[in-house]
Design a protein around this motif. Structure first.
Motif, PDB file in Angstrom:
ATOM      1  N   ALA A  14       7.492 -12.756 -47.050  1.00 45.63           N
ATOM      2  CA  ALA A  14       7.724 -11.761 -48.099  1.00 45.63           C
ATOM      3  C   ALA A  14       6.401 -11.155 -48.564  1.00 45.63           C
ATOM      4  N   GLU A  15       5.411 -12.006 -48.771  1.00 45.98           N
ATOM      5  CA  GLU A  15       4.112 -11.515 -49.222  1.00 45.98           C
ATOM      6  C   GLU A  15       3.447 -10.641 -48.154  1.00 45.98           C
ATOM      7  N   ARG A  16       3.487 -11.090 -46.907  1.00 46.23           N
ATOM      8  CA  ARG A  16       2.885 -10.332 -45.819  1.00 46.23           C
ATOM      9  C   ARG A  16       3.527  -8.951 -45.700  1.00 46.23           C
ATOM     10  N   CYS A  17       4.842  -8.927 -45.728  1.00 43.46           N
ATOM     11  CA  CYS A  17       5.565  -7.670 -45.580  1.00 43.46           C
ATOM     12  C   CYS A  17       5.295  -6.735 -46.773  1.00 43.46           C
ATOM     13  N   ALA A  18       5.255  -7.283 -47.969  1.00 40.92           N
ATOM     14  CA  ALA A  18       4.986  -6.464 -49.159  1.00 40.92           C
ATOM     15  C   ALA A  18       3.570  -5.893 -49.117  1.00 40.92           C
ATOM     16  N   ARG A  19       2.622  -6.682 -48.664  1.00 44.25           N
ATOM     17  CA  ARG A  19       1.245  -6.177 -48.565  1.00 44.25           C
ATOM     18  C   ARG A  19       1.129  -5.069 -47.520  1.00 44.25           C
ATOM     19  N   GLU A  20       1.837  -5.228 -46.408  1.00 38.10           N
ATOM     20  CA  GLU A  20       1.835  -4.171 -45.387  1.00 38.10           C
ATOM     21  C   GLU A  20       2.451  -2.887 -45.941  1.00 38.10           C
ATOM     22  N   ALA A  21       3.527  -3.032 -46.708  1.00 38.93           N
ATOM     23  CA  ALA A  21       4.176  -1.865 -47.299  1.00 38.93           C
ATOM     24  C   ALA A  21       3.248  -1.180 -48.300  1.00 38.93           C
ATOM     25  N   LEU A  22       2.537  -1.980 -49.101  1.00 40.10           N
ATOM     26  CA  LEU A  22       1.609  -1.395 -50.072  1.00 40.10           C
ATOM     27  C   LEU A  22       0.418  -0.725 -49.393  1.00 40.10           C
TER      28      LEU A  22
END
Length: 88
Positions: A14-22
């Motif tokens: 979840a954190e990895r994906c959210a950081r990529e999105a940001l």
């Protein structure tokens, strides 16, 4: 995807994906919400560890796995057994 990972409690994903999105869209509110939820989860785990509580269930005190072996399992011996010396 980050929100889905969060609901599954796959916090690293979840954190990895959210950081990529940001990285692609810095103003993406849903990614910020996911990161905040992951950070809050980490903080609650740290506080639970400091108090000696299990992060999964704050009502149950955490115990070391070695202290409570599964039923039917003999306790581990720190040294291998050695045969007794014959009497003379």
């Amino acid at each position: 995807m980050a929100s889905l990972y969060l609901t599954k409690e796959w916090f690293l994903d979840a954190e990895r994906c959210a950081r990529e999105a940001l990285a692609a869209q810095p103003d993406l509110l849903s990614a910020r919400i996911v990161l905040r939820a992951v950070q809050q989860r980490r903080q609650s785990e740290v506080e639970s560890d400091e108090e000696g509580l299990s992060p999964k269930n704050p009502c149950v005190r955490g115990t070391a796995p070695a202290a409570n072996p599964p039923a039917g399992t003999p306790p581990a011996s720190p040294e291998p057994a050695t045969p007794a010396e014959p009497a003379e």
